[in-house]
Motif scaffolding. Structure first.
Motif, short mmCIF file in Angstrom:
data_model
loop_
_atom_site.label_atom_id
_atom_site.label_comp_id
_atom_site.label_asym_id
_atom_site.label_seq_id
_atom_site.Cartn_x
_atom_site.Cartn_y
_atom_site.Cartn_z
N LEU A 34 0.80 -1.22 0.00
CA LEU A 34 0.00 0.00 0.00
C LEU A 34 0.84 1.27 0.00
CD1 LEU A 34 -2.77 -0.94 2.57
CD2 LEU A 34 -2.85 -1.07 0.07
N GLY A 35 2.06 1.19 0.46
CA GLY A 35 2.89 2.39 0.54
C GLY A 35 2.59 3.26 1.74
N VAL A 36 1.72 2.80 2.63
CA VAL A 36 1.45 3.51 3.88
C VAL A 36 1.45 2.48 5.01
CG1 VAL A 36 0.07 5.35 2.86
CG2 VAL A 36 -1.07 3.30 3.64
N ASP A 37 1.99 2.87 6.14
CA ASP A 37 1.97 2.01 7.31
C ASP A 37 1.81 2.85 8.57
OD1 ASP A 37 2.05 -0.31 8.85
OD2 ASP A 37 4.23 -0.43 8.86
N TYR A 38 2.55 3.95 8.64
CA TYR A 38 2.49 4.83 9.81
C TYR A 38 1.43 5.90 9.64
CZ TYR A 38 6.88 2.59 11.04
OH TYR A 38 7.83 1.67 11.36
N TYR A 39 0.85 6.32 10.75
CA TYR A 39 -0.18 7.36 10.71
C TYR A 39 -0.14 8.15 12.01
CZ TYR A 39 -2.66 3.90 13.52
OH TYR A 39 -3.00 3.00 14.50
N TRP A 40 -0.64 9.37 11.94
CA TRP A 40 -0.77 10.19 13.15
C TRP A 40 -1.90 9.64 14.00
CZ3 TRP A 40 3.29 12.79 14.07
CH2 TRP A 40 3.99 13.42 13.07
N ASN A 41 -1.68 9.65 15.29
CA ASN A 41 -2.65 9.14 16.23
C ASN A 41 -2.75 10.11 17.40
OD1 ASN A 41 -4.30 6.89 17.38
ND2 ASN A 41 -2.69 6.89 18.91
N VAL A 42 -3.94 10.31 17.90
CA VAL A 42 -4.13 11.10 19.12
C VAL A 42 -4.48 10.12 20.22
CG1 VAL A 42 -5.47 12.92 20.24
CG2 VAL A 42 -4.97 13.07 17.79
N ASP A 43 -3.67 10.11 21.29
CA ASP A 43 -3.93 9.15 22.36
C ASP A 43 -5.32 9.38 22.95
OD1 ASP A 43 -3.83 10.42 25.21
OD2 ASP A 43 -2.12 11.34 24.19
N LEU A 44 -5.86 8.35 23.56
CA LEU A 44 -7.25 8.36 24.01
C LEU A 44 -7.56 9.49 24.99
CD1 LEU A 44 -7.99 4.56 24.39
CD2 LEU A 44 -8.96 6.15 22.72
N ARG A 45 -6.71 9.69 25.96
CA ARG A 45 -7.00 10.75 26.95
C ARG A 45 -7.05 12.12 26.28
NH1 ARG A 45 -7.55 8.31 31.62
NH2 ARG A 45 -6.09 6.70 32.23
N SER A 46 -6.09 12.40 25.42
CA SER A 46 -6.08 13.70 24.73
C SER A 46 -7.28 13.85 23.81
CB SER A 46 -4.80 13.87 23.92
OG SER A 46 -3.68 13.89 24.77
N ALA A 47 -7.70 12.74 23.20
CA ALA A 47 -8.82 12.79 22.26
C ALA A 47 -10.14 13.08 22.96
CB ALA A 47 -8.90 11.48 21.48
N GLU A 49 -10.47 13.99 26.58
CA GLU A 49 -10.40 14.95 27.68
C GLU A 49 -9.87 16.24 27.10
OE1 GLU A 49 -8.12 12.99 30.75
OE2 GLU A 49 -9.54 11.33 30.85
N LEU A 50 -10.76 17.12 26.71
CA LEU A 50 -10.43 18.28 25.88
C LEU A 50 -9.82 19.45 26.63
CD1 LEU A 50 -13.60 18.25 23.59
CD2 LEU A 50 -11.39 17.13 23.24
N ALA A 51 -9.50 19.30 27.89
CA ALA A 51 -8.98 20.42 28.67
C ALA A 51 -7.54 20.78 28.31
CB ALA A 51 -9.06 20.09 30.17
N GLY A 52 -6.76 19.82 27.90
CA GLY A 52 -5.34 20.09 27.64
C GLY A 52 -5.06 20.36 26.17
N ASP A 53 -3.78 20.55 25.88
CA ASP A 53 -3.31 20.77 24.51
C ASP A 53 -3.25 19.42 23.80
OD1 ASP A 53 -2.06 21.52 22.17
OD2 ASP A 53 -0.12 21.89 23.12
N PRO A 54 -4.02 19.24 22.73
CA PRO A 54 -4.03 17.94 22.06
C PRO A 54 -2.69 17.60 21.40
CG PRO A 54 -5.27 19.53 20.79
CD PRO A 54 -4.91 20.19 22.09
N ALA A 55 -1.88 18.60 21.11
CA ALA A 55 -0.60 18.34 20.46
C ALA A 55 0.29 17.43 21.31
CB ALA A 55 0.11 19.65 20.14
N SER A 56 0.15 17.55 22.63
CA SER A 56 0.98 16.72 23.51
C SER A 56 0.57 15.25 23.44
CB SER A 56 0.89 17.22 24.95
OG SER A 56 -0.44 17.03 25.45
N GLY A 57 -0.62 14.95 22.92
CA GLY A 57 -1.09 13.58 22.83
C GLY A 57 -0.95 12.97 21.46
#
Length: 111
Positions: A34-47, A49-57
């Motif tokens: 497919l030419g793709v394997d890796y992808y960006w993911n947002v960890d569950l807590r960051s996804a 629990e919207l109080a923090g900066d999502p970039a850290s997750g």
């Protein structure tokens, strides 16, 4: 609109969608080609629990790792219960990969 998630409805939806995946891509999909394997993911807590900066997750997921984990789950003894938060994340990653494969092609004028 309802706020109740019925597992039997979710099971039926998965069946409908996986049947469509099989019709579109076949019974087996060679992920290595497919030419793709890796992808960006947002960890569950960051996804969720919207109080923090999502970039850290934000981290990186890997489709082939998710598939390997799901296949390992199938090989576990019956009394080895799934770890839902972990196993469902791998399933979600593989399902997102299938969704990505079905994205319309981007033309030169699209951004």
């Amino acid at each position: 609109m309802t706020d109740v998630l019925r597992v039997q409805d979710l099971r039926r939806v998965c069946g409908v969608l996986l049947t469509a995946v099989e019709e579109r891509f076949g019974a087996e999909i060679d992920l290595s080609g497919l030419g793709v394997d890796y992808y960006w993911n947002v960890d569950l807590r960051s996804a969720f629990e919207l109080a923090g900066d999502p970039a850290s997750g934000i981290d990186v997921g890997q489709g082939s790792d998710g598939l390997a984990e799901l296949l390992a789950l199938l090989g576990r003894p019956a009394d080895d219960l799934p770890v839902l938060w972990h196993d469902l994340q791998h399933l979600a990653g593989v399902l997102r990969l299938l969704a990505y494969l079905d994205l319309p092609a981007v033309s030169a004028g699209d951004s």
